[in-house]
Design an enzyme around this catalytic site. Structure first.
Site, PDB file in Angstrom:
ATOM      1  NE  ARG A  24      -4.630  -5.581   7.043  1.00  0.00           N
ATOM      2  CZ  ARG A  24      -3.541  -6.001   6.437  1.00  0.00           C
ATOM      3  NH1 ARG A  24      -2.941  -5.240   5.553  1.00  0.00           N
ATOM      4  NH2 ARG A  24      -3.023  -7.170   6.737  1.00  0.00           N
ATOM      5  CB  VAL A  25      -8.725   0.045   1.734  1.00  0.00           C
ATOM      6  CG1 VAL A  25      -7.824   0.568   2.814  1.00  0.00           C
ATOM      7  CG2 VAL A  25      -7.919  -0.530   0.598  1.00  0.00           C
TER       8      VAL A  25
END
Ligand SMILES: Nc1ncnc2c1ncn2[C@@H]1O[C@H](COP(=O)(O)OP(=O)(O)O)[C@@H](O)[C@H]1O
Ligand SMILES: [Mg+2]
Length: 511
Positions: free
Chosen positions: A372-373
């Site tokens: 997600r990052v």
């Protein structure tokens, strides 16, 4: 009468004064000690009475020198989890307060060492030469101290770095059934940090002794132990010791992070950690919840993983990246502990036993994995090359499954399938062979630009190192530029592609 009275008081004071002086001196030496008594002993926990003022998580010392942690504070009884074997303990033994929290030794001296969660050496290299200690439990850094995740953490595995990139300070779960290569990915990632100046901590919780010995052996053979700390809580050690293991590993990592260093911690694995905590909770008669885990198991893991972060520049800019591992049973990712961990972490790498059986190693199921990052942290050159590979690869997966049912395929579909199979082939990587970024880019470019379209699938693995050597020896400028994090210009790209095309030996082109 009155005078008599005064006389009497003076008289008493005169007599007492030397005694009072002695007493007041003596009081300074006196300290009220609370000494509790062990009232019952279980395997892993004991109950203690007579410690009314003990604090939560305070270290308790028993009469023969072993330690425990105050865990359950009831009105007239304290539930203590043992950090040593309980065989010598008997009811009636003394239990002393220590007025301190459980802590571990930290510092540079730990690098290259194998220790237990209390910092006792488990290798034959003598006692630890460090006087620094840090509490095992400490609060996670507040939001204002945190910086966004911006720098990539290269695992050296093409499939992860290209499709599920991880950033420094991120928490990425490695999830999968047993024997799917979870430990393998984590150890490869540690080995790949040799030139990246990242300190690595491998924390083994209730793993088979042979598996841990294997990991240590691999780290040693790849000179990775020099920048690593191995912390082990064996499966037969008290559950209390297994429980504090990941917190102790994190404390050691935090020390380095606060020195401005980048740290990577592998927790292998947190499902075993949850089981140790469940055992303790049941022994302490806490009410069981879903799958008999106690209700606070989410907090147990979230407070651990929230300690990973990337600190702001003013605070040294250090980072703590976490790779927690979770083991599923029969691919059930919806079980309690895996779902908890999925929701706590910033993504997961899912390993599939089906892919493992087909020999597609590392057995990463790209469709079920996510970061997600990390995507924002990919090196610019890398992003340019790997850009839409993920979407393309998952479309290929669907197409391949679908095309099994039809006999006649149009040209377009056949070309997509042809290319897709080559992408899958190039993403395979044997254990213990992490690749530098530039080599990864060369491999990915070769496949996405069609250089490999006419090469037989079986020959791709042999051809790959030839292409890497070509880029390394013929294009040193581009090679170094990528390492420095520079963007690839269109001219660079063209040079790269044409070099790759020229470097495929004629005998490889057979189709
Ligand atoms: N990329 C790979 N190439 C070849 N063998 C692999 C690879 N990854 C894992 N293995 C092998 O698969 C087995 C299981 O791996 P391991 O990491 O111990 O699994 P897990 O930790 O999921 O139980 C080991 O024997 C390991 O050597
Ligand atoms: Mg394993």
């Amino acid at each position: 009468m009155k005078e008599d009275n005064i006389d009497a008081t003076q008289y008493v004071a005169e007599i007492l004064s030397p005694h009072q002086q002695i007493l007041s001196e003596y009081h300074k030496l006196l300290r009220a000690e609370e000494i509790g008594i062990v009232s019952s002993v279980d395997r892993g926990t004991v109950s203690v009475t007579g410690l009314p003022n003990v604090c939560l998580d305070e270290l308790i010392e028993f009469s023969h020198g072993s330690f425990g942690l105050a865990f359950n504070l009831d009105r007239d009884e304290v539930g203590v989890i043992l950090l040593d074997q309980s065989s010598e303990l008997e009811s009636g033994d003394d239990a002393l307060r220590t007025y301190r929290q459980c802590d571990v030794p930290v510092g540079e001296e730990l690098l290259g060492r194998v220790i237990d969660p209390l910092g006792r050496p488990k290798d034959r290299r003598g006692p630890l030469q460090t006087s620094l200690r840090r509490p095992v439990e400490s609060p996670a850094p507040p939001i204002i101290n945190r910086a966004p995740v911006t720098v990539p953490l290269q695992t050296g595995l093409k499939v992860v770095d290209a499709l599920i990139p991880i950033g420094r300070g991120q928490r990425e779960l490695i999830l999968g059934d047993r024997q799917t290569g979870k430990t393998s990915i984590a150890v490869d990632t540690i080995i790949n940090q040799r030139d990246n100046n990242i300190i690595c901590i491998y924390c083994a919780i209730a793993q088979r002794a042979s598996a841990v010995a294997n990991v240590i052996d691999r780290l040693e053979k790849n000179q990775a132990l020099d920048y690593s700390v191995v912390l082990i809580a064996e499966g037969d050690s008290p559950p209390g010791l297994q429980f504090i293991a990941p917190y102790a590993a994190t404390a050691i990592g935090e020390y380095f992070m606060e020195q401005g260093r980048d740290v990577l911690i592998v927790y292998d694995d947190l499902t075993a950690h949850a089981r140790a905590y469940r055992e303790l909770s049941l022994l302490l008669r806490r009410p069981p919840g879903r799958e008999a885990f106690p209700g606070d198991i989410f907090f147990v893991h979230s407070r651990l993983l929230e300690r990973s972060t990337h600190l702001r520049e003013e605070l040294g800019g250090g980072s703590l990246t976490a790779l927690p591992i979770a083991e599923t049973e029969a691919q059930n990712v919806a079980a309690y502990i895996p779902t908890n961990l999925i929701s706590i972490t910033d993504g997961q790498v899912y390993l599939s036993p089906d892919l493992y059986q087909k020999g597609i190693l590392p057995a990463v199921d790209v469709g079920k994995s996510v970061s997600r990052v990390g995507g924002k942290t990919q090196l610019p050159a890398y992003r340019r090359v790997a850009g839409d590979l993920r979407l393309y690869y998952s479309q290929f997966g669907e197409l391949e499954a679908f095309s099994r049912f039809s006999t006649r395929l149009d040209e377009e579909t056949r070309r997509t399938l042809n290319r897709g199979r080559r992408v899958r082939e190039i993403l395979k990587q044997p254990e213990g062979s992490p690749l530098a970024v530039t080599s990864q880019i060369a491999s990915l470019l070769a496949v996405t630009q069609g250089v490999l379209d006419k090469v037989e699938l079986e020959k791709i693995a042999i051809l790959e190192p030839i292409l890497h050597d070509a880029v390394f020896s013929q294009l040193p400028e581009i090679y170094l530029g990528i390492e420095r994090g520079e963007e690839l210009t269109s001219v660079d790209l063209e040079t790269l592609i044409s070099t790759l095309q020229r470097s495929v030996p004629r005998e490889f082109i057979t189709l």
